[in-house]
Write a protein that holds these residues in place. Structure first.
Motif, PDB file in Angstrom:
ATOM      1  N   VAL A  57       0.841  -1.206   0.000  1.00  0.00           N
ATOM      2  CA  VAL A  57       0.000   0.000   0.000  1.00  0.00           C
ATOM      3  C   VAL A  57       0.874   1.253   0.000  1.00  0.00           C
ATOM      4  O   VAL A  57       2.012   1.242   0.473  1.00  0.00           O
ATOM      5  CB  VAL A  57      -1.012   0.041   1.175  1.00  0.00           C
ATOM      6  N   GLU A  58       0.333   2.306  -0.537  1.00  0.00           N
ATOM      7  CA  GLU A  58       1.042   3.584  -0.603  1.00  0.00           C
ATOM      8  C   GLU A  58       1.257   4.144   0.809  1.00  0.00           C
ATOM      9  O   GLU A  58       0.431   3.952   1.687  1.00  0.00           O
ATOM     10  CB  GLU A  58       0.240   4.589  -1.431  1.00  0.00           C
ATOM     11  N   ASP A  59       2.350   4.882   0.959  1.00  0.00           N
ATOM     12  CA  ASP A  59       2.641   5.514   2.246  1.00  0.00           C
ATOM     13  C   ASP A  59       1.474   6.362   2.736  1.00  0.00           C
ATOM     14  O   ASP A  59       1.155   6.368   3.926  1.00  0.00           O
ATOM     15  CB  ASP A  59       3.893   6.391   2.147  1.00  0.00           C
ATOM     16  N   ALA A  60       0.827   7.061   1.824  1.00  0.00           N
ATOM     17  CA  ALA A  60      -0.271   7.960   2.183  1.00  0.00           C
ATOM     18  C   ALA A  60      -1.481   7.227   2.751  1.00  0.00           C
ATOM     19  O   ALA A  60      -2.330   7.838   3.402  1.00  0.00           O
ATOM     20  CB  ALA A  60      -0.688   8.781   0.970  1.00  0.00           C
ATOM     21  N   HIS A  84       7.747   5.715  10.640  1.00  0.00           N
ATOM     22  CA  HIS A  84       7.712   5.349   9.220  1.00  0.00           C
ATOM     23  C   HIS A  84       8.162   6.514   8.340  1.00  0.00           C
ATOM     24  O   HIS A  84       8.904   6.323   7.377  1.00  0.00           O
ATOM     25  CB  HIS A  84       6.296   4.913   8.834  1.00  0.00           C
ATOM     26  N   SER A  85       7.724   7.722   8.679  1.00  0.00           N
ATOM     27  CA  SER A  85       8.032   8.886   7.836  1.00  0.00           C
ATOM     28  C   SER A  85       9.517   9.247   7.850  1.00  0.00           C
ATOM     29  O   SER A  85       9.998   9.890   6.921  1.00  0.00           O
ATOM     30  CB  SER A  85       7.188  10.090   8.253  1.00  0.00           C
ATOM     31  N   LYS A  86      10.246   8.799   8.852  1.00  0.00           N
ATOM     32  CA  LYS A  86      11.686   9.058   8.913  1.00  0.00           C
ATOM     33  C   LYS A  86      12.440   8.258   7.862  1.00  0.00           C
ATOM     34  O   LYS A  86      13.413   8.746   7.298  1.00  0.00           O
ATOM     35  CB  LYS A  86      12.236   8.719  10.304  1.00  0.00           C
ATOM     36  N   GLU A  87      12.001   7.030   7.616  1.00  0.00           N
ATOM     37  CA  GLU A  87      12.648   6.153   6.635  1.00  0.00           C
ATOM     38  C   GLU A  87      11.576   5.340   5.897  1.00  0.00           C
ATOM     39  O   GLU A  87      11.449   4.134   6.093  1.00  0.00           O
ATOM     40  CB  GLU A  87      13.627   5.204   7.324  1.00  0.00           C
ATOM     41  N   ARG A  91       9.489   0.740   4.943  1.00  0.00           N
ATOM     42  CA  ARG A  91       8.088   0.291   4.913  1.00  0.00           C
ATOM     43  C   ARG A  91       7.611  -0.255   6.267  1.00  0.00           C
ATOM     44  O   ARG A  91       6.854  -1.212   6.345  1.00  0.00           O
ATOM     45  CB  ARG A  91       7.873  -0.720   3.790  1.00  0.00           C
ATOM     46  N   LEU A  92       8.064   0.395   7.339  1.00  0.00           N
ATOM     47  CA  LEU A  92       7.671  -0.025   8.688  1.00  0.00           C
ATOM     48  C   LEU A  92       6.153  -0.050   8.837  1.00  0.00           C
ATOM     49  O   LEU A  92       5.586  -1.030   9.335  1.00  0.00           O
ATOM     50  CB  LEU A  92       8.285   0.903   9.740  1.00  0.00           C
ATOM     51  N   GLY A  93       5.492   1.022   8.413  1.00  0.00           N
ATOM     52  CA  GLY A  93       4.035   1.087   8.534  1.00  0.00           C
ATOM     53  C   GLY A  93       3.339  -0.019   7.774  1.00  0.00           C
ATOM     54  O   GLY A  93       2.415  -0.664   8.282  1.00  0.00           O
ATOM     55  N   GLN A  94       3.795  -0.282   6.568  1.00  0.00           N
ATOM     56  CA  GLN A  94       3.204  -1.344   5.760  1.00  0.00           C
ATOM     57  C   GLN A  94       3.450  -2.710   6.389  1.00  0.00           C
ATOM     58  O   GLN A  94       2.557  -3.566   6.381  1.00  0.00           O
ATOM     59  CB  GLN A  94       3.767  -1.315   4.334  1.00  0.00           C
ATOM     60  N   ARG A  95       4.656  -2.941   6.924  1.00  0.00           N
ATOM     61  CA  ARG A  95       4.949  -4.239   7.548  1.00  0.00           C
ATOM     62  C   ARG A  95       4.048  -4.474   8.760  1.00  0.00           C
ATOM     63  O   ARG A  95       3.495  -5.563   8.927  1.00  0.00           O
ATOM     64  CB  ARG A  95       6.426  -4.335   7.952  1.00  0.00           C
TER      65      ARG A  95
END
Length: 115
Positions: A57-60, A84-87, A91-95
């Motif tokens: 999924v997209e970051d947004a 997540h926004s730092k790096e 894909r921390l958020g997606q994981r």
């Protein structure tokens, strides 16, 4: 009240939940007609494909999907999104999203199969 019929038929009180249409940050809807349907049934969407879907999924869309599809507390979601926004390439958020959704739908065994 639509639940009244069900209560009369099965003899117990029932509840329903409705949610707004789930859309991407670009405004496209998720679903069969949009060509991006995922199924809860492993026979239609494997554990691996479900996991990969959320991994891509997209970051947004990460914050919204974490809020809607997981039971992670909002303050923790905000920490995940900030990290997540730092790096974003990691894909921390997606994981985290993929792990939580896959575990919720297919259990720990399904998550292990997916990874």
């Amino acid at each position: 009240r639509h639940t009244e019929l069900i209560r009369k038929v099965i003899g117990t009180e029932v509840f329903g939940v409705t949610l707004p249409l789930l859309t991407t940050a670009s405004g496209e809807k998720f679903g069969k007609s949009a060509g991006n349907a995922i199924w809860l049934n492993e026979g239609k969407t494997s554990c691996y494909d479900l996991y990969q879907y959320f991994l891509r999924v997209e970051d947004a869309d990460v914050e919204k999907l974490l809020k809607v599809l997981t039971f992670i507390p909002v303050d923790e979601i905000m920490q995940i999104v900030a990290e997540h926004s730092k790096e974003p390439e990691k894909r921390l958020g997606q994981r985290i999203l993929a792990e939580h959704v896959t575990r919720l739908i297919h259990g720990e065994g399904g998550l292990v199969k997916a990874q």
